[in-house]
Design a protein around this motif. Structure first.
Motif, PDB file in Angstrom:
ATOM      1  N   ARG A 176       0.830  -1.213   0.000  1.00 13.10           N
ATOM      2  CA  ARG A 176       0.000   0.000   0.000  1.00 13.10           C
ATOM      3  C   ARG A 176       0.859   1.255   0.000  1.00 13.10           C
ATOM      4  O   ARG A 176       0.551   2.224  -0.699  1.00 13.10           O
ATOM      5  N   ALA A 177       1.925   1.245   0.778  1.00  9.63           N
ATOM      6  CA  ALA A 177       2.817   2.409   0.826  1.00  9.63           C
ATOM      7  C   ALA A 177       3.481   2.642  -0.520  1.00  9.63           C
ATOM      8  O   ALA A 177       3.646   3.795  -0.959  1.00  9.63           O
ATOM      9  N   PHE A 178       3.862   1.563  -1.182  1.00  9.48           N
ATOM     10  CA  PHE A 178       4.502   1.682  -2.495  1.00  9.48           C
ATOM     11  C   PHE A 178       3.530   2.264  -3.519  1.00  9.48           C
ATOM     12  O   PHE A 178       3.872   3.196  -4.253  1.00  9.48           O
ATOM     13  N   ARG A 179       2.314   1.735  -3.575  1.00  8.86           N
ATOM     14  CA  ARG A 179       1.334   2.224  -4.546  1.00  8.86           C
ATOM     15  C   ARG A 179       0.964   3.683  -4.266  1.00  8.86           C
ATOM     16  O   ARG A 179       0.765   4.469  -5.192  1.00  8.86           O
ATOM     17  N   ASN A 180       0.903   4.034  -3.002  1.00  5.89           N
ATOM     18  CA  ASN A 180       0.634   5.427  -2.655  1.00  5.89           C
ATOM     19  C   ASN A 180       1.774   6.336  -3.111  1.00  5.89           C
ATOM     20  O   ASN A 180       1.547   7.460  -3.564  1.00  5.89           O
ATOM     21  N   ALA A 181       3.007   5.837  -3.005  1.00  7.45           N
ATOM     22  CA  ALA A 181       4.168   6.628  -3.434  1.00  7.45           C
ATOM     23  C   ALA A 181       4.121   6.918  -4.929  1.00  7.45           C
ATOM     24  O   ALA A 181       4.553   7.988  -5.378  1.00  7.45           O
ATOM     25  N   LEU A 182       3.606   5.983  -5.719  1.00  7.22           N
ATOM     26  CA  LEU A 182       3.505   6.204  -7.157  1.00  7.22           C
ATOM     27  C   LEU A 182       2.675   7.451  -7.464  1.00  7.22           C
ATOM     28  O   LEU A 182       2.975   8.196  -8.391  1.00  7.22           O
ATOM     29  N   VAL A 183       1.645   7.657  -6.667  1.00  6.16           N
ATOM     30  CA  VAL A 183       0.767   8.819  -6.860  1.00  6.16           C
ATOM     31  C   VAL A 183       1.401  10.078  -6.282  1.00  6.16           C
ATOM     32  O   VAL A 183       1.231  11.179  -6.815  1.00  6.16           O
ATOM     33  N   GLN A 184       2.151   9.923  -5.196  1.00  4.17           N
ATOM     34  CA  GLN A 184       2.717  11.083  -4.499  1.00  4.17           C
ATOM     35  C   GLN A 184       3.946  11.676  -5.189  1.00  4.17           C
ATOM     36  O   GLN A 184       4.310  12.824  -4.912  1.00  4.17           O
ATOM     37  N   LEU A 185       4.595  10.936  -6.060  1.00  7.77           N
ATOM     38  CA  LEU A 185       5.776  11.461  -6.754  1.00  7.77           C
ATOM     39  C   LEU A 185       5.447  12.780  -7.454  1.00  7.77           C
ATOM     40  O   LEU A 185       4.470  12.867  -8.186  1.00  7.77           O
ATOM     41  N   ASP A 186       6.280  13.773  -7.229  1.00  6.31           N
ATOM     42  CA  ASP A 186       6.060  15.110  -7.789  1.00  6.31           C
ATOM     43  C   ASP A 186       7.160  15.407  -8.812  1.00  6.31           C
ATOM     44  O   ASP A 186       8.314  15.625  -8.451  1.00  6.31           O
TER      45      ASP A 186
END
Length: 205
Positions: A176-186
């Protein structure tokens, strides 16, 4: 450290095999496709807003993708933005407390036929050194949480074995943390640094 050195560092880390690959190659490439879209959409959105009366003013998404595909300098810049942003993502930004993760990643640039046009940045074979490096960083952030619980003899090697063979309760917070990071990348900060250096060479015609 330049793009080639960054990519080689990622490959060296992943060659050791001391990480858990939680996704098959097709899923991994799907994640790379999403990140590719995000990189390209970030530049397009930024320049449409900041250059409303210039080169980008009347450029459609389809024209932009065609422009990106034929301009090697811009294509290489997009690769550099993607890789540098992934490699700079801070370990502290992974959130292992999430109850849910992204299921459908937000994508809006569909044409009237429902197709999404993008410029391909990396091949299927080269997706490993980008998406899986982000997974490696997530695993590195997750490890101290379990080492604190399991004690000083809980080694990285034991941790990786457990990730590969353990219950979902153990693996799911990492996923879940990894998939969330995909969206959070700026990707915007990197574009704001890199694009001005190539603007004169790309905005022609």
């Amino acid at each position: 450290m330049n793009l080639e050195q960054n990519e080689e560092l990622a490959k060296q880390i992943l060659r050791t095999g001391m990480y858990a690959n939680l996704y098959d190659k097709e899923t991994t490439y799907g994640y790379l496709t999403y990140l590719t879209y995000r990189v390209e959409d970030t530049l397009f959105t930024w320049k449409k807003e900041s250059d409303a009366d210039g080169f980008w003013a009347d450029l459609t998404w389809e024209e932009y993708i065609a422009f990106l595909q034929r301009e090697k300098t811009l294509l290489l810049a997009a690769q550099r933005v993607l890789l540098s942003t992934v490699m700079a993502f801070p370990v502290s930004a992974f959130d292992f407390t999430l109850e849910e993760a992204e299921v459908d990643f937000p994508v809006t640039r569909y044409d009237s036929a429902g197709m999404l046009h993008m410029a391909k940045l990396y091949s299927f074979e080269n997706c490993i050194s980008i998406v899986e490096f982000l997974m490696f960083r997530a695993e590195r952030a997750y490890y101290p949480l379990w080492k604190e619980q399991r004690g000083p003899h809980y080694t990285w090697e034991l941790y990786i074995v457990e990730l590969l063979h353990s219950r979902r309760e153990f693996v799911d917070p990492l996923s879940r943390a990894f998939r969330n990071a995909l969206v959070q990348l700026d990707f915007l900060p990197a574009w704001q640094i890199i694009y001005p250096t190539i603007q004169g060479d790309t905005e022609i015609g």
